[in-house]
Design a protein around this motif. Sequence first.
Motif, PDB file in Angstrom:
ATOM      1  N   ARG A  34      -9.190  -1.505  -2.179  1.00 50.97           N
ATOM      2  CA  ARG A  34      -8.638  -0.259  -2.461  1.00 50.97           C
ATOM      3  C   ARG A  34      -8.424  -0.269  -4.022  1.00 50.97           C
ATOM      4  O   ARG A  34      -8.491   0.626  -4.869  1.00 50.97           O
ATOM      5  CB  ARG A  34      -7.213   0.014  -1.872  1.00 50.97           C
ATOM      6  CG  ARG A  34      -7.307   0.242  -0.386  1.00 50.97           C
ATOM      7  CD  ARG A  34      -5.971   0.267   0.209  1.00 50.97           C
ATOM      8  NE  ARG A  34      -5.054   1.302  -0.387  1.00 50.97           N
ATOM      9  CZ  ARG A  34      -4.003   1.753  -0.100  1.00 50.97           C
ATOM     10  NH1 ARG A  34      -3.236   0.692   0.462  1.00 50.97           N
ATOM     11  NH2 ARG A  34      -3.065   2.569  -0.614  1.00 50.97           N
ATOM     12  N   HIS A  38     -10.122   2.403  -6.766  1.00 51.91           N
ATOM     13  CA  HIS A  38      -9.234   3.068  -7.487  1.00 51.91           C
ATOM     14  C   HIS A  38      -9.905   2.884  -8.859  1.00 51.91           C
ATOM     15  O   HIS A  38      -9.701   4.016  -9.790  1.00 51.91           O
ATOM     16  CB  HIS A  38      -7.776   2.526  -7.554  1.00 51.91           C
ATOM     17  CG  HIS A  38      -6.730   3.303  -8.251  1.00 51.91           C
ATOM     18  ND1 HIS A  38      -6.413   4.675  -7.914  1.00 51.91           N
ATOM     19  CD2 HIS A  38      -6.408   3.271  -9.607  1.00 51.91           C
ATOM     20  CE1 HIS A  38      -5.424   4.784  -8.692  1.00 51.91           C
ATOM     21  NE2 HIS A  38      -5.273   4.186  -9.789  1.00 51.91           N
ATOM     22  N   VAL A 124      -0.654  -2.805  -4.953  1.00 49.67           N
ATOM     23  CA  VAL A 124      -1.110  -1.961  -3.593  1.00 49.67           C
ATOM     24  C   VAL A 124      -0.052  -2.148  -2.711  1.00 49.67           C
ATOM     25  O   VAL A 124       0.328  -3.368  -1.906  1.00 49.67           O
ATOM     26  CB  VAL A 124      -2.226  -2.464  -2.970  1.00 49.67           C
ATOM     27  CG1 VAL A 124      -2.836  -1.820  -1.728  1.00 49.67           C
ATOM     28  CG2 VAL A 124      -3.414  -2.301  -4.033  1.00 49.67           C
ATOM     29  N   VAL A 129      -1.142   3.167  -4.560  1.00 51.29           N
ATOM     30  CA  VAL A 129      -1.696   2.224  -5.657  1.00 51.29           C
ATOM     31  C   VAL A 129      -1.178   2.540  -6.997  1.00 51.29           C
ATOM     32  O   VAL A 129      -1.427   3.542  -7.253  1.00 51.29           O
ATOM     33  CB  VAL A 129      -3.395   2.421  -5.580  1.00 51.29           C
ATOM     34  CG1 VAL A 129      -4.118   1.498  -6.401  1.00 51.29           C
ATOM     35  CG2 VAL A 129      -3.882   2.051  -4.030  1.00 51.29           C
TER      36      VAL A 129
END
Length: 139
Positions: A34, A38, A124, A129
Amino acid sequence: MKFLGFGRKQAVAEPAPATGGSTTRAQGNAAEDRALAHLQSAGLQLLERNYRTPGRGGGEIDLVMRERDGTTVFVEVRSRASQAFGGAGASIGAVKQQRIVLAARFYLMRLASPPPCRFDVVLVEELKVQWLKAAFDSQ
């Protein structure tokens, strides 16, 4: 952890509670995925993932990225299921920072001409995030 036995105490780990079939390492990998997505969506390029220094007692860098301007960004990814105990951000203490800086120095020694660099943290937590640029320095 419980202590069992007679005389000298022995530490015996209790079984880990069920987490929906997901191990801590799998959760960490998912958080790194993740964070990487990002950062890439913000224009950073992945140079290396899970860089480790040679030998024992060294450090690890979760993500080594490059900004569009050429800055090398050493990224620590932290994930927590809840805000208890300060959440993900509170888990990056001075010792962890020193290990990341040590690993970054090893990484930079491989290069003929070290680029400008910085240390970022990506937190996270559940659905959020958060990217903290220049979260700490090498001093």
